[in-house]
Design a protein around this motif. Structure first.
Motif, PDB file in Angstrom:
ATOM      1  N   SER A 198       0.826  -1.214   0.000  1.00 42.16           N
ATOM      2  CA  SER A 198       0.000   0.000   0.000  1.00 42.16           C
ATOM      3  C   SER A 198       0.854   1.255   0.000  1.00 42.16           C
ATOM      4  CB  SER A 198      -0.931   0.009   1.224  1.00 42.16           C
ATOM      5  OG  SER A 198      -1.840  -1.058   1.186  1.00 42.16           O
ATOM      6  N   GLY A 199       2.109   1.128   0.456  1.00 44.32           N
ATOM      7  CA  GLY A 199       2.970   2.293   0.549  1.00 44.32           C
ATOM      8  C   GLY A 199       2.515   3.237   1.645  1.00 44.32           C
ATOM      9  N   ALA A 200       2.811   4.520   1.459  1.00 46.94           N
ATOM     10  CA  ALA A 200       2.436   5.505   2.468  1.00 46.94           C
ATOM     11  C   ALA A 200       0.923   5.685   2.533  1.00 46.94           C
ATOM     12  CB  ALA A 200       3.110   6.842   2.175  1.00 46.94           C
ATOM     13  N   LEU A 201       0.270   5.667   1.358  1.00 47.29           N
ATOM     14  CA  LEU A 201      -1.193   5.760   1.325  1.00 47.29           C
ATOM     15  C   LEU A 201      -1.778   5.421  -0.027  1.00 47.29           C
ATOM     16  CD1 LEU A 201      -2.542   9.415   1.089  1.00 47.29           C
ATOM     17  CD2 LEU A 201      -0.229   8.773   0.437  1.00 47.29           C
ATOM     18  N   ALA A 202      -0.977   5.418  -1.096  1.00 47.40           N
ATOM     19  CA  ALA A 202      -1.551   5.230  -2.442  1.00 47.40           C
ATOM     20  C   ALA A 202      -0.659   4.385  -3.339  1.00 47.40           C
ATOM     21  CB  ALA A 202      -1.827   6.591  -3.080  1.00 47.40           C
ATOM     22  N   GLY A 203       0.016   3.408  -2.757  1.00 49.07           N
ATOM     23  CA  GLY A 203       0.826   2.507  -3.558  1.00 49.07           C
ATOM     24  C   GLY A 203       2.163   3.111  -3.977  1.00 49.07           C
ATOM     25  N   THR A 204       2.755   2.553  -5.018  1.00 50.22           N
ATOM     26  CA  THR A 204       4.081   2.964  -5.467  1.00 50.22           C
ATOM     27  C   THR A 204       4.195   2.733  -6.967  1.00 50.22           C
ATOM     28  OG1 THR A 204       6.461   2.458  -5.286  1.00 50.22           O
ATOM     29  CG2 THR A 204       4.933   0.648  -4.925  1.00 50.22           C
ATOM     30  N   THR A 205       5.175   3.378  -7.594  1.00 46.98           N
ATOM     31  CA  THR A 205       5.388   3.189  -9.031  1.00 46.98           C
ATOM     32  C   THR A 205       6.194   1.926  -9.330  1.00 46.98           C
ATOM     33  OG1 THR A 205       7.355   4.606  -8.916  1.00 46.98           O
ATOM     34  CG2 THR A 205       5.273   5.660  -9.521  1.00 46.98           C
ATOM     35  N   TYR A 206       6.754   1.280  -8.305  1.00 45.91           N
ATOM     36  CA  TYR A 206       7.462   0.020  -8.537  1.00 45.91           C
ATOM     37  C   TYR A 206       6.460  -1.074  -8.927  1.00 45.91           C
ATOM     38  CZ  TYR A 206      11.744   1.899  -6.449  1.00 45.91           C
ATOM     39  OH  TYR A 206      12.879   2.639  -6.184  1.00 45.91           O
ATOM     40  N   PRO A 207       6.862  -1.987  -9.798  1.00 48.38           N
ATOM     41  CA  PRO A 207       5.945  -3.054 -10.234  1.00 48.38           C
ATOM     42  C   PRO A 207       5.827  -4.174  -9.199  1.00 48.38           C
ATOM     43  CG  PRO A 207       8.059  -3.332 -11.332  1.00 48.38           C
ATOM     44  CD  PRO A 207       8.159  -2.053 -10.524  1.00 48.38           C
ATOM     45  N   LEU A 208       5.223  -3.874  -8.080  1.00 52.16           N
ATOM     46  CA  LEU A 208       5.089  -4.859  -7.014  1.00 52.16           C
ATOM     47  C   LEU A 208       4.061  -5.922  -7.387  1.00 52.16           C
ATOM     48  CD1 LEU A 208       4.944  -2.529  -3.860  1.00 52.16           C
ATOM     49  CD2 LEU A 208       6.961  -3.378  -5.066  1.00 52.16           C
ATOM     50  N   ASP A 209       4.217  -7.097  -6.827  1.00 53.36           N
ATOM     51  CA  ASP A 209       3.225  -8.160  -6.966  1.00 53.36           C
ATOM     52  C   ASP A 209       2.578  -8.364  -5.594  1.00 53.36           C
ATOM     53  OD1 ASP A 209       1.703 -10.430  -7.314  1.00 53.36           O
ATOM     54  OD2 ASP A 209       3.229 -11.518  -8.446  1.00 53.36           O
ATOM     55  N   GLY A 218       0.051 -15.751   3.911  1.00 51.45           N
ATOM     56  CA  GLY A 218      -1.135 -16.457   4.387  1.00 51.45           C
ATOM     57  C   GLY A 218      -2.417 -15.668   4.340  1.00 51.45           C
ATOM     58  N   PHE A 219      -2.439 -14.559   3.585  1.00 55.06           N
ATOM     59  CA  PHE A 219      -3.669 -13.791   3.403  1.00 55.06           C
ATOM     60  C   PHE A 219      -4.375 -14.271   2.140  1.00 55.06           C
ATOM     61  CE2 PHE A 219      -0.972 -10.976   5.901  1.00 55.06           C
ATOM     62  CZ  PHE A 219      -1.846 -10.437   6.831  1.00 55.06           C
ATOM     63  N   SER A 220      -5.688 -14.129   2.105  1.00 61.20           N
ATOM     64  CA  SER A 220      -6.417 -14.564   0.915  1.00 61.20           C
ATOM     65  C   SER A 220      -6.339 -13.543  -0.213  1.00 61.20           C
ATOM     66  CB  SER A 220      -7.887 -14.837   1.262  1.00 61.20           C
ATOM     67  OG  SER A 220      -8.533 -13.643   1.665  1.00 61.20           O
ATOM     68  N   ARG A 221      -6.013 -12.299   0.128  1.00 65.38           N
ATOM     69  CA  ARG A 221      -6.004 -11.251  -0.905  1.00 65.38           C
ATOM     70  C   ARG A 221      -5.304 -10.003  -0.359  1.00 65.38           C
ATOM     71  NH1 ARG A 221     -10.488 -12.043   1.742  1.00 65.38           N
ATOM     72  NH2 ARG A 221     -11.535 -10.312   2.828  1.00 65.38           N
ATOM     73  N   PRO A 222      -4.833  -9.109  -1.239  1.00 58.78           N
ATOM     74  CA  PRO A 222      -4.345  -7.812  -0.778  1.00 58.78           C
ATOM     75  C   PRO A 222      -5.513  -6.881  -0.493  1.00 58.78           C
ATOM     76  CG  PRO A 222      -4.058  -8.006  -3.145  1.00 58.78           C
ATOM     77  CD  PRO A 222      -4.613  -9.322  -2.672  1.00 58.78           C
ATOM     78  N   CYS A 223      -5.264  -5.810   0.245  1.00 59.11           N
ATOM     79  CA  CYS A 223      -6.305  -4.816   0.521  1.00 59.11           C
ATOM     80  C   CYS A 223      -6.792  -4.203  -0.792  1.00 59.11           C
ATOM     81  CB  CYS A 223      -5.765  -3.713   1.431  1.00 59.11           C
ATOM     82  SG  CYS A 223      -5.400  -4.256   3.106  1.00 59.11           S
ATOM     83  N   ASP A 224      -8.096  -3.977  -0.888  1.00 62.60           N
ATOM     84  CA  ASP A 224      -8.662  -3.381  -2.101  1.00 62.60           C
ATOM     85  C   ASP A 224      -8.177  -1.957  -2.316  1.00 62.60           C
ATOM     86  OD1 ASP A 224     -10.124  -5.664  -2.748  1.00 62.60           O
ATOM     87  OD2 ASP A 224     -11.866  -5.019  -1.584  1.00 62.60           O
ATOM     88  N   ASN A 225      -8.051  -1.214  -1.237  1.00 63.99           N
ATOM     89  CA  ASN A 225      -7.714   0.206  -1.320  1.00 63.99           C
ATOM     90  C   ASN A 225      -6.520   0.478  -0.422  1.00 63.99           C
ATOM     91  OD1 ASN A 225      -7.987   3.127  -0.192  1.00 63.99           O
ATOM     92  ND2 ASN A 225      -9.270   3.158  -2.035  1.00 63.99           N
ATOM     93  N   ALA A 226      -5.460   1.057  -0.991  1.00 67.13           N
ATOM     94  CA  ALA A 226      -4.229   1.256  -0.234  1.00 67.13           C
ATOM     95  C   ALA A 226      -4.416   2.219   0.934  1.00 67.13           C
ATOM     96  CB  ALA A 226      -3.127   1.791  -1.175  1.00 67.13           C
ATOM     97  N   MET A 227      -5.192   3.259   0.740  1.00 64.83           N
ATOM     98  CA  MET A 227      -5.407   4.212   1.827  1.00 64.83           C
ATOM     99  C   MET A 227      -6.134   3.537   2.986  1.00 64.83           C
ATOM    100  SD  MET A 227      -7.208   7.997   1.686  1.00 64.83           S
ATOM    101  CE  MET A 227      -6.116   8.521   0.358  1.00 64.83           C
ATOM    102  N   ASP A 228      -7.107   2.703   2.664  1.00 67.15           N
ATOM    103  CA  ASP A 228      -7.788   1.946   3.710  1.00 67.15           C
ATOM    104  C   ASP A 228      -6.829   0.976   4.375  1.00 67.15           C
ATOM    105  OD1 ASP A 228     -10.111   0.716   5.132  1.00 67.15           O
ATOM    106  OD2 ASP A 228      -9.631  -0.978   3.842  1.00 67.15           O
ATOM    107  N   GLY A 229      -5.918   0.414   3.594  1.00 67.68           N
ATOM    108  CA  GLY A 229      -4.984  -0.573   4.146  1.00 67.68           C
ATOM    109  C   GLY A 229      -4.068  -0.028   5.212  1.00 67.68           C
ATOM    110  N   VAL A 230      -3.735   1.259   5.093  1.00 70.38           N
ATOM    111  CA  VAL A 230      -2.803   1.850   6.058  1.00 70.38           C
ATOM    112  C   VAL A 230      -3.499   2.837   6.995  1.00 70.38           C
ATOM    113  CG1 VAL A 230      -0.822   1.540   4.568  1.00 70.38           C
ATOM    114  CG2 VAL A 230      -2.106   3.673   4.423  1.00 70.38           C
TER     115      VAL A 230
END
Length: 230
Positions: A198-209, A218-230
């Motif tokens: 999620s980065g600081a609040l809105a992801g990053t320009t790096y091509p993360l997976d 062990g999570f079923s999925r990443p957070c839908d929204n990065a701002m919500d995630g952090v």
């Protein structure tokens, strides 16, 4: 002690300020989660070609050694040395393997790192408590089954009211504990989203997976929204 927030200050900060800002007396319990998250993050960075395989191997070796030392109680969590557990691990890693340790933070913010550690810790603790609650339900139910004809007074407003069995009283607590178990199950479901990436609040320009790190941890999925995630 390095401080991320002290770059504009020309004088040494008062120890009262250091004590106020330091969280390592409390968050040192997150060390295993912090290191596991960093291992998964470095795996993903190397897999995506963001860091080299050599850096990944050095990071894994260093983190594995730090984890073993912390498990053995060989590392003190001194607030005078480390502000929080995240800086503690990063500083120890950089001292051990050099600049490769600094590259571990590529594509990651302290925000999503903290959010990940907290989710992993609470998820593990909630799962453990859930298992204990289910065990307690089984034990109480066994006792109740042996007391279906044991008569006891039932109370209301601290006064005797109706005659009931001991089993009936015990099964009231079973019902309460079942609600607690469902609350814990709901907590585990809510926590089943990985904030890493999620980065600081809105992801990053790096091509993360983000799906790779979520699955690795062990999570079923990443957070839908990065701002919500952090």
């Amino acid at each position: 002690m390095a401080k991320l927030w002290a770059g504009r200050f020309s004088k040494t900060t008062d120890e009262t300020v250091n004590d106020f800002n330091s969280s390592i007396p409390f968050d040192n319990r997150l060390y295993a989660q912090d290191i596991r998250g960093s291992l998964a993050h470095s795996d993903m960075l190397a897999r995506q070609g963001i860091i080299t395989r050599e850096d990944r191997e050095a990071i894994h070796q260093g983190l594995t050694e730090i984890l073993a030392a912390m498990d053995a109680g060989e590392i003190g969590f001194d607030p005078a040395q480390y502000e929080d557990i995240h800086m503690c691990v990063e500083q120890l890693l950089t001292e051990k393997i050099g600049d490769a340790g600094k590259r571990l933070h590529t594509g990651r913010s302290r925000n999503d790192q903290v959010a990940l550690d907290m989710r992993m810790y609470v998820r593990e603790e909630a799962g453990h408590i859930h298992d204990q609650v289910l065990h307690l339900i089984d034990v109480i139910t066994d006792v109740a089954q042996n007391n279906t004809e044991t008569i006891m007074p039932g109370y209301t407003h601290l006064q005797r009211a109706q005659p009931v069995t001991f089993a009936y009283i015990l099964l009231a607590y079973v019902s309460m504990l079942k609600r607690d178990a469902r609350r814990l199950e709901n907590t585990l479901e809510v926590l089943d989203e990985c904030p890493l990436g999620s980065g600081a609040l809105a992801g990053t320009t790096y091509p993360l997976d983000r799906h790779f790190t979520a699955e690795t941890l062990g999570f079923s999925r990443p957070c839908d929204n990065a701002m919500d995630g952090v």
